[in-house]
Scaffold this motif. Structure first.
Motif, PDB file in Angstrom:
ATOM      1  N   LEU A   1       1.006  -0.620  -0.041  1.00 51.76           N
ATOM      2  CA  LEU A   1       0.032  -0.170  -0.335  1.00 51.76           C
ATOM      3  C   LEU A   1       0.807   1.666   0.142  1.00 51.76           C
ATOM      4  O   LEU A   1       0.672   2.479  -0.047  1.00 51.76           O
ATOM      5  CB  LEU A   1      -0.774  -0.209   1.314  1.00 51.76           C
ATOM      6  CG  LEU A   1      -2.321  -0.746   1.225  1.00 51.76           C
ATOM      7  CD1 LEU A   1      -2.670  -1.327   2.468  1.00 51.76           C
ATOM      8  CD2 LEU A   1      -3.114  -1.268   0.052  1.00 51.76           C
TER       9      LEU A   1
ATOM     10  N   MET B   1      -5.807   1.791  -6.496  1.00 48.68           N
ATOM     11  CA  MET B   1      -4.572   1.389  -6.119  1.00 48.68           C
ATOM     12  C   MET B   1      -4.571   0.317  -7.220  1.00 48.68           C
ATOM     13  O   MET B   1      -5.710  -0.735  -7.997  1.00 48.68           O
ATOM     14  CB  MET B   1      -5.087   0.910  -5.064  1.00 48.68           C
ATOM     15  CG  MET B   1      -3.579  -0.952  -4.663  1.00 48.68           C
ATOM     16  SD  MET B   1      -4.094  -1.437  -2.944  1.00 48.68           S
ATOM     17  CE  MET B   1      -5.868  -1.180  -2.440  1.00 48.68           C
TER      18      MET B   1
ATOM     19  N   ASP C   1      -1.531  -5.426  -6.639  1.00 49.24           N
ATOM     20  CA  ASP C   1      -1.698  -4.539  -5.793  1.00 49.24           C
ATOM     21  C   ASP C   1      -2.806  -5.340  -5.005  1.00 49.24           C
ATOM     22  O   ASP C   1      -2.501  -5.520  -3.945  1.00 49.24           O
ATOM     23  CB  ASP C   1      -1.250  -3.029  -5.523  1.00 49.24           C
ATOM     24  CG  ASP C   1       0.211  -2.856  -5.540  1.00 49.24           C
ATOM     25  OD1 ASP C   1       0.529  -3.717  -5.994  1.00 49.24           O
ATOM     26  OD2 ASP C   1       0.481  -1.670  -5.644  1.00 49.24           O
ATOM     27  N   ASN C   2      -3.273  -4.654  -5.155  1.00 51.06           N
ATOM     28  CA  ASN C   2      -5.056  -5.020  -4.594  1.00 51.06           C
ATOM     29  C   ASN C   2      -5.310  -6.213  -4.253  1.00 51.06           C
ATOM     30  O   ASN C   2      -5.426  -6.913  -3.701  1.00 51.06           O
ATOM     31  CB  ASN C   2      -6.223  -3.780  -5.117  1.00 51.06           C
ATOM     32  CG  ASN C   2      -7.571  -4.714  -4.472  1.00 51.06           C
ATOM     33  OD1 ASN C   2      -7.374  -4.207  -3.132  1.00 51.06           O
ATOM     34  ND2 ASN C   2      -8.911  -5.247  -5.047  1.00 51.06           N
TER      35      ASN C   2
ATOM     36  N   LEU D   1      -6.157   2.318   3.906  1.00 50.12           N
ATOM     37  CA  LEU D   1      -6.449   1.756   2.673  1.00 50.12           C
ATOM     38  C   LEU D   1      -8.700   1.714   2.697  1.00 50.12           C
ATOM     39  O   LEU D   1      -8.718   1.650   1.141  1.00 50.12           O
ATOM     40  CB  LEU D   1      -6.875   0.079   3.122  1.00 50.12           C
ATOM     41  CG  LEU D   1      -7.523  -0.956   1.955  1.00 50.12           C
ATOM     42  CD1 LEU D   1      -6.480  -1.124   0.286  1.00 50.12           C
ATOM     43  CD2 LEU D   1      -7.234  -2.153   3.193  1.00 50.12           C
TER      44      LEU D   1
ATOM     45  N   LEU E   1      -8.203   4.174   0.368  1.00 50.58           N
ATOM     46  CA  LEU E   1      -7.918   4.122  -1.454  1.00 50.58           C
ATOM     47  C   LEU E   1      -9.161   3.628  -2.172  1.00 50.58           C
ATOM     48  O   LEU E   1      -9.900   3.523  -1.846  1.00 50.58           O
ATOM     49  CB  LEU E   1      -6.929   3.028  -1.071  1.00 50.58           C
ATOM     50  CG  LEU E   1      -5.647   3.569  -0.285  1.00 50.58           C
ATOM     51  CD1 LEU E   1      -4.379   2.145  -1.168  1.00 50.58           C
ATOM     52  CD2 LEU E   1      -4.859   4.896  -1.205  1.00 50.58           C
TER      53      LEU E   1
ATOM     54  N   THR F   1      -9.877   1.642  -6.072  1.00 52.02           N
ATOM     55  CA  THR F   1      -9.182   0.453  -7.057  1.00 52.02           C
ATOM     56  C   THR F   1      -9.927   0.638  -8.144  1.00 52.02           C
ATOM     57  O   THR F   1     -10.170   2.199  -8.614  1.00 52.02           O
ATOM     58  CB  THR F   1      -9.446  -1.138  -6.704  1.00 52.02           C
ATOM     59  OG1 THR F   1     -10.706  -1.170  -6.695  1.00 52.02           O
ATOM     60  CG2 THR F   1      -9.143  -1.261  -5.121  1.00 52.02           C
TER      61      THR F   1
ATOM     62  N   THR G   1     -13.208  -1.570  -5.382  1.00 57.50           N
ATOM     63  CA  THR G   1     -13.125  -0.928  -3.918  1.00 57.50           C
ATOM     64  C   THR G   1     -13.628  -1.846  -2.776  1.00 57.50           C
ATOM     65  O   THR G   1     -13.220  -2.158  -1.880  1.00 57.50           O
ATOM     66  CB  THR G   1     -13.191   0.896  -4.604  1.00 57.50           C
ATOM     67  OG1 THR G   1     -12.856   0.240  -5.485  1.00 57.50           O
ATOM     68  CG2 THR G   1     -12.815   1.157  -3.504  1.00 57.50           C
TER      69      THR G   1
END
Length: 539
Positions: free
Chosen positions: A208, A228, A232-233, A269, A272, A274, A280
Motif C-alpha cells: 500500500l 490502487m 497490488d489490490n 486502505l 483508497l 481501486t 474497491t
C-alpha cells in the motif's frame, strides 16, 4: 489421451519425451474439473510418476510442465494420497523455494537472493499453485504441512516480499491464508513462532506504499495515489484474509502497538480506491472484517490523525474513515441480500466504535438518527438509513435483526426511551426481551451526560404518538362506542373464551414481565410481585 498408454510411455521414455507427453495431457485437460471415477487409480499413479520425475535432475521447463500436470490432478480430492506425504510436500515446497529439497533431489538450497530466470520463476508460481490446491483439497496434506514446517518457509518468504513478482507474492499469501484458515494449530505457530502478524503488517505497508507521518498516522495519499493498481489490490486482499485468520482469537495475546499499526494501515486502505467500484468495495469489506478483530480501544486510530486535522464539532477528530464506513454500510443495506455476511460485519464495527468512542457515536448518529421532525409516518417506512435499519429490526435472520437493533440501541446511548422514540415499541420488542429491558431503563454501558435535544415538531406531536408503532396515527372509530352495556359484556366474554381456548391448546401462553425486566410465564410473574406494604403504620 489414453491414461494406460501414457503411463507405460512415461516409464520408458527420457525427460524430453516425458515433457512432451505431459504437455499434451495438460492441453487436453486444462479446463477439466470433473474427472472419470473409473480412472481414479490411473490418475493416482500418474501423480506418483510425476513426483518421481520432479525428484530427479530435469530442466526448469520440464519441472513447470510436471507441476502443471499436478495442478490439474490436484483438482481431484481422491487422487492426492501420493502428494499428501512428507516426500511429496517437501518436493513441492522445494520447487516453491519454501525449504530445502529432500535428499535424492537436486540437494541444493536455492537462495532467495539468487537471480531467477523467467522460467525458474514460472516453476515457483506453479509449485505454489499446486500447494494451494493440495492444501485446500487434502486434510492429510494440511497435517503434513505442519510436520514439514511449511508455515516457517512461508514466513521466511514474507521477509523477502519487496523482491516478489506479482504471482509469487499472490500465491504465497494465498497459501498462507489457506493454511491459517484450515489448521488451527498452524495459526498458533504462525503467531507465536513465526511472528507472522508483524510480517504480514510489513507486507501490507509495502503493497500500500505506506508513509508514516506520526506514531499511528499514515500520510494522506495524493490524488494520483488514490487509485490502487489491480495487482497490488489482489495481493493486499490475500494479506488481509491471512491477517484476519491470525487475529481472530487473540484474547490472551496483547499487543496494542501492533493492533494500532494495523488499524492505521486499514484506515489508509479505506481512503483508497481501486480500478473498479466492485473491487474497491471488496477491499473495504476485507478491511472491515479485520477491523472487527481489533480491540475496540484501538479504533480511536481511525479518527485521531493530528497531521491531517479534523472537525471542530467532533473534538478535532477526523471522520473521513467513519464516513467511508457509513457509505459502505448504506451500499450493503441497499443490496437487499446476503445481509449476514455482507452487512453485519460493518454494523458490528460501527456499534463497537460508537460504544467506546463518543465522537464516533455522535458523528454516526447525526446521519443515521437525526432529530425527528416528521412523525406521521411509521419508522420502518421510507428511504432514509433510519427507515432501512428499523426494517431490519424485524428481519427473519436472527443475527441480522439483533445486530441492527444493537447498533441503533448504542446510538441511543442504550436508553430504552430514546430507542423507542426512533423505532417504536413493536420494532424494538425483540431487543428489549433479549436485554431484559421490557420495563424500560438503560443498558450497562456508561455514556456521556450530554442530552439529546428534540425538535419543536417532535415536542408538539409527542403526546399523540402511538408508542407501539412510533408515529402519530389517524383517529380510528371506536368499535364499541355505540354498543349497549350488554353487548360490550357479551363481546368481552367472547374474547375471554377465545383466549382461554387458545391457551388450553398451548397455541398461546400468557406472559408477564418479571422485576428484572424479562418475560416469564404469567404465573411466575404473579409469584414475583413485591409484598404489599399498604398496612404499614407509616403515613
Amino acid at each position: 489421451m489414453d491414461l494406460n498408454n501414457m503411463l507405460s510411455q512415461l516409464e520408458t521414455t527420457n525427460a524430453e519425451e516425458v515433457e512432451q507427453l505431459l504437455r499434451q495431457y495438460n492441453r487436453e485437460n486444462s479446463r477439466i474439473f470433473a474427472f472419470d471415477p473409473k480412472e481414479e487409480a490411473l490418475r493416482s499413479k500418474l501423480c506418483q510418476n510425476v513426483l518421481s520425475v520432479l525428484g530427479g535432475q530435469v530442466q526448469p521447463s520440464c519441472q513447470r510442465t510436471c507441476l502443471e500436470t499436478l495442478r490439474i490432478l490436484s483438482r481431484d480430492k481422491s487422487v492426492l494420497a501420493p502428494v499428501a506425504t512428507r516426500e511429496g510436500m517437501l518436493t513441492l515446497g522445494g520447487m516453491a523455494r519454501l525449504h530445502d529439497r529432500e535428499e535424492g533431489g537436486d540437494n541444493q538450497r536455492v537462495s532467495e537472493e539468487d537471480t531467477q530466470s523467467e522460467e525458474e520463476e514460472r516453476v515457483v508460481v506453479e509449485a505454489l499453485k499446486c500447494l494451494c490446491n493440495v492444501v485446500y483439497n487434502s486434510p492429510a496434506a494440511q497435517r503434513v504441512s505442519i510436520e514439514v514446517q511449511l508455515a516457517h518457509g512461508l514466513c521466511a518468504s514474507l521477509r523477502t516480499a519487496r523482491t516478489w513478482h506479482h504471482e509469487v507474492g499472490l500465491f504465497t499469501l494465498r497459501l498462507l491464508f489457506l493454511l491459517s484458515a484450515l489448521q488451527a494449530d498452524v495459526r498458533g505457530i504462525l503467531r507465536r513462532e513465526c511472528h507472522a502478524v508483524r510480517l504480514l503488517t510489513e507486507v501490507l505497508e509495502h503493497i500500500l506504499d505506506v508513509r508514516w507521518v506520526g506514531p499511528y498516522e499514515v500520510a494522506c495519499p495524493d490524488s494520483q495515489a488514490l487509485s490502487m493498481p489491480a495487482e497490488d489490490n489482489e495481493r493486499a486482499m490475500e494479506a488481509l484474509k491471512a491477517l484476519f485468520n491470525l487475529t481472530l482469537s487473540v484474547s490472551g495475546e496483547k499487543d496494542d502497538h501492533q493492533f494500532r499499526l494495523i488499524t492505521a494501515i486499514l484506515r489508509h486502505l479505506l481512503m483508497l480506491k481501486t480500478e473498479t467500484e466492485e473491487k474497491t468495495e471488496e477491499a473495504h469489506s476485507h478491511a472491515v472484517n479485520l477491523l472487527n478483530n481489533m480491540p475496540a480501544s484501538c479504533l480511536d486510530v481511525l479518527i485521531d490523525v493530528p497531521v491531517q486535522g479534523g472537525h471542530e464539532n467532533y473534538g478535532g477528530k477526523n471522520m473521513d474513515a467513519i464516513q467511508v464506513l457509513i457509505d459502505f454500510m448504506g451500499k450493503r443495506i441497499d443490496k437487499g441480500s446476503n445481509y449476514k455476511e455482507g452487512l453485519t460485519p460493518v454494523l458490528s464495527l460501527l456499534t463497537e466504535g460508537s460504544r467506546h468512542h463518543r465522537e464516533i457515536r455522535r458523528f454516526i448518529k447525526a446521519q443515521v438518527l437525526p432529530p425527528l421532525k416528521d412523525v406521521k409516518i411509521r419508522p420502518e417506512i421510507g428511504t432514509t438509513t433510519r427507515n432501512k435499519l428499523v426494517r431490519l429490526m424485524t428481519h427473519v435472520d436472527m443475527g441480522v435483526k439483533q445486530t441492527a437493533a444493537e447498533f441503533l440501541f448504542v446510538l441511543c446511548k442504550e436508553s430504552v426511551d430514546n430507542l423507542l422514540k426512533y423505532t417504536g415499541y413493536g420494532n424494538a420488542a425483540g431487543l428489549l426481551v433479549a436485554r431484559g429491558l421490557l420495563s424500560g431503563g438503560r443498558g450497562e454501558t456508561q455514556y456521556s451526560e450530554d442530552e439529546d435535544s428534540d425538535t419543536e415538531e417532535y415536542k408538539s406531536a409527542k403526546p399523540f404518538i402511538n408508542p407501539i408503532t412510533g408515529h402519530v396515527e389517524e383517529p380510528m372509530p371506536n368499535p364499541i362506542e355505540e354498543m349497549t352495556e350488554e353487548q360490550k359484556e357479551y363481546e368481552a366474554q367472547k374474547l375471554v373464551n377465545m383466549l382461554d381456548k387458545l391457551s388450553r391448546q398451548n397455541l398461546i401462553r400468557p406472559m408477564g414481565v418479571r422485576p428484572d425486566g424479562k418475560l416469564a410465564p404469567l404465573e411466575e410473574t404473579l409469584c414475583d410481585l413485591p409484598e404489599d406494604n399498604s398496612d404499614s403504620d407509616s403515613d
